[in-house]
Design an enzyme around this catalytic site. Structure first.
Site, short mmCIF file in Angstrom:
data_model
loop_
_atom_site.label_atom_id
_atom_site.label_comp_id
_atom_site.label_asym_id
_atom_site.label_seq_id
_atom_site.Cartn_x
_atom_site.Cartn_y
_atom_site.Cartn_z
N ARG A 80 100.86 -22.60 -46.19
CA ARG A 80 101.65 -21.56 -45.51
C ARG A 80 102.82 -22.18 -44.76
O ARG A 80 103.92 -21.61 -44.74
CB ARG A 80 100.73 -20.76 -44.58
CG ARG A 80 101.38 -19.47 -44.09
CD ARG A 80 100.40 -18.60 -43.36
NE ARG A 80 99.92 -19.22 -42.13
CZ ARG A 80 98.93 -18.73 -41.36
NH1 ARG A 80 98.33 -17.61 -41.71
NH2 ARG A 80 98.56 -19.34 -40.27
N LYS A 183 105.68 -17.80 -40.94
CA LYS A 183 105.40 -18.08 -39.53
C LYS A 183 106.59 -18.85 -38.96
O LYS A 183 106.52 -20.04 -38.68
CB LYS A 183 104.09 -18.88 -39.42
CG LYS A 183 103.19 -18.36 -38.30
CD LYS A 183 101.78 -18.94 -38.40
CE LYS A 183 101.01 -18.69 -37.14
NZ LYS A 183 100.44 -17.35 -37.01
N GLU A 219 100.85 -4.66 -39.15
CA GLU A 219 99.90 -5.53 -38.44
C GLU A 219 100.19 -5.49 -36.95
O GLU A 219 101.13 -4.85 -36.49
CB GLU A 219 99.95 -6.96 -38.98
CG GLU A 219 101.26 -7.69 -38.75
CD GLU A 219 101.19 -9.18 -39.12
OE1 GLU A 219 100.13 -9.81 -38.93
OE2 GLU A 219 102.22 -9.71 -39.58
C1 LIG Z 1 99.44 -16.41 -37.18
C2 LIG Z 1 99.50 -14.94 -37.37
C3 LIG Z 1 98.40 -14.20 -37.84
C4 LIG Z 1 97.04 -14.79 -38.02
O1 LIG Z 1 96.96 -15.75 -39.03
P1 LIG Z 1 95.70 -16.70 -39.08
O2 LIG Z 1 95.99 -17.61 -40.23
O3 LIG Z 1 94.51 -15.87 -39.30
O4 LIG Z 1 95.65 -17.41 -37.77
C5 LIG Z 1 98.58 -12.85 -38.09
N1 LIG Z 1 99.77 -12.24 -37.87
C6 LIG Z 1 100.83 -12.91 -37.41
C7 LIG Z 1 102.10 -12.18 -37.19
C8 LIG Z 1 100.72 -14.28 -37.15
O5 LIG Z 1 101.76 -14.94 -36.66
#
Ligand SMILES: *Cc1c(COP(=O)(O)O)cnc(C)c1O
Length: 337
Positions: A80, A183, A219
């Site tokens: 990722r 991210k 989300e």
């Molecule tokens: C990091 C993040 C998540 C959660 O991802 P994980 O891999 O489960 O920690 C979900 N939504 C957003 C916007 C994020 O930045």
């Protein structure tokens, strides 16, 4: 040994013995080194500072029941982070370098891994930033890859408590063809304003609908949306503008292993009033049950006292694997030597 009261740990930054760092210069990655300082020297014109050329990740290592330390699915974070890197024109991190960095920083900070039984864990934060100078907007020619660690406490001491979420009119987290799926640091600066408004109104988290039609659930600000339908299905949105959560992916597998049907599709806002259980999921909290969702004058209510039974089973299933209490059928854990 650091003097830490393990039972008082929250989710706060605190310095540890060291971090690891590698620099990308002249078209190639240099070697990893351990750094005792918790500061970094860089150009005042670094692209990460001016133009947000910064990718980050979050994963955890656990002191397991047998006393060994294990890292949860680091290859997933590696992939990722490289997806984020590609999108914002950072050099990719060679897979071996990423894993070596994570192992090395944990190894050098073993005394900071919370003991088994405290509910704590070692939060691992990889960071990839443009550190070379630019004044016109363009990718840097120098980068630093950093991995730091922070011991964190059990998010829920004792019983898991539901929180209330709000949908705010007039604020989007991610544009339909924007950067919601990666991210990248800037996404989070962009979300601070709405999250501050929500907090002042008494809502710890913000739920976002898709920015284009405002009909579908995307989300929460920093975590994925999951629901359990009245029929007992695990349901989670399919959208191009959400971050593919590794926790969500893992919970989906655990649900399947438990015989719970998993559905990933667009979820209309009007459907979620009928869900039996709703939660936010992510590395930091695993599962946060949602007690209420407020949107204008609409209030959707779920269980406000406790975590719903299916979510609780999933929570126990995932944390059980992470702490080495349940067999790791899918080989998610990487053992530290
Ligand atoms: C990091 C993040 C998540 C959660 O991802 P994980 O891999 O489960 O920690 C979900 N939504 C957003 C916007 C994020 O930045």
């Amino acid at each position: 040994m650091p003097n830490i009261d393990w039972n008082k740990l929250g989710f706060e930054y605190s310095p540890t013995a060291c971090h690891v760092r590698a620099t990308f210069k002249d078209g190639k990655w240099g070697r990893l080194s351990l750094k005792k300082a918790s500061t970094i020297n860089m150009s005042i014109a670094a692209t990460c500072l001016h133009y947000g050329q910064a990718c980050f990740e979050g994963l955890k290592a656990f002191k397991c029941k047998d006393g060994k330390v294990r890292i949860f699915r680091p290859e997933e974070n590696m992939k990722r982070m490289n997806d984020t890197a590609k999108y914002i024109l950072c050099p990719e991190i060679p897979p071996d370098l990423f894993i070596e960095a994570v192992r090395k920083v944990i190894s050098a900070n073993m005394d900071y891994v919370p003991p088994y039984g405290t509910g704590g864990s070692m939060y691992v934060r990889p960071l990839l930033i443009g550190t070379g100078p630019r004044i016109g907007v363009a990718p840097a020619d120098q980068y630093d890859f950093i991995v730091l660690v922070v011991p964190v406490g059990a998010y829920y001491k004792g019983k898991i408590k539901p929180v209330d979420a709000i949908i705010l009119n007039g604020y989007d987290r991610a544009a339909p063809n924007g950067t919601g799926h990666i991210k990248v640091a800037g996404n989070y600066a962009a979300g601070l304003h709405a999250s501050n408004i929500a907090k002042k109104m008494g809502f710890p988290i913000v739920l976002y609908l898709d920015s284009q039609s405002k009909q579908y659930v995307d989300e929460f600000g920093t975590s994925n949306f999951i629901g359990i339908t009245k029929d007992g299905e695990y349901i989670t949105p399919d959208s191009k503008s959400i971050l593919p959560s590794i926790t969500n992916k893992s919970l989906q597998q655990i649900a399947k292993d438990m015989g719970i049907p998993v559905v990933r599709r667009q979820i209309a806002f009007r459907e979620i009033a009928k869900f039996a259980e709703v939660a936010a999921c992510g590395t930091a909290v695993v599962i946060t049950p949602i007690g209420r969702i407020v949107f204008g004058n609409k209030i959707l209510e779920y269980d406000q006292e406790k975590c719903g039974p299916t979510l609780k089973k999933l929570y126990d299933g995932l944390t059980g694997i992470q702490y080495g209490e349940i067999p790791d059928r899918h080989n998610w854990l990487m053992e530290m030597k």
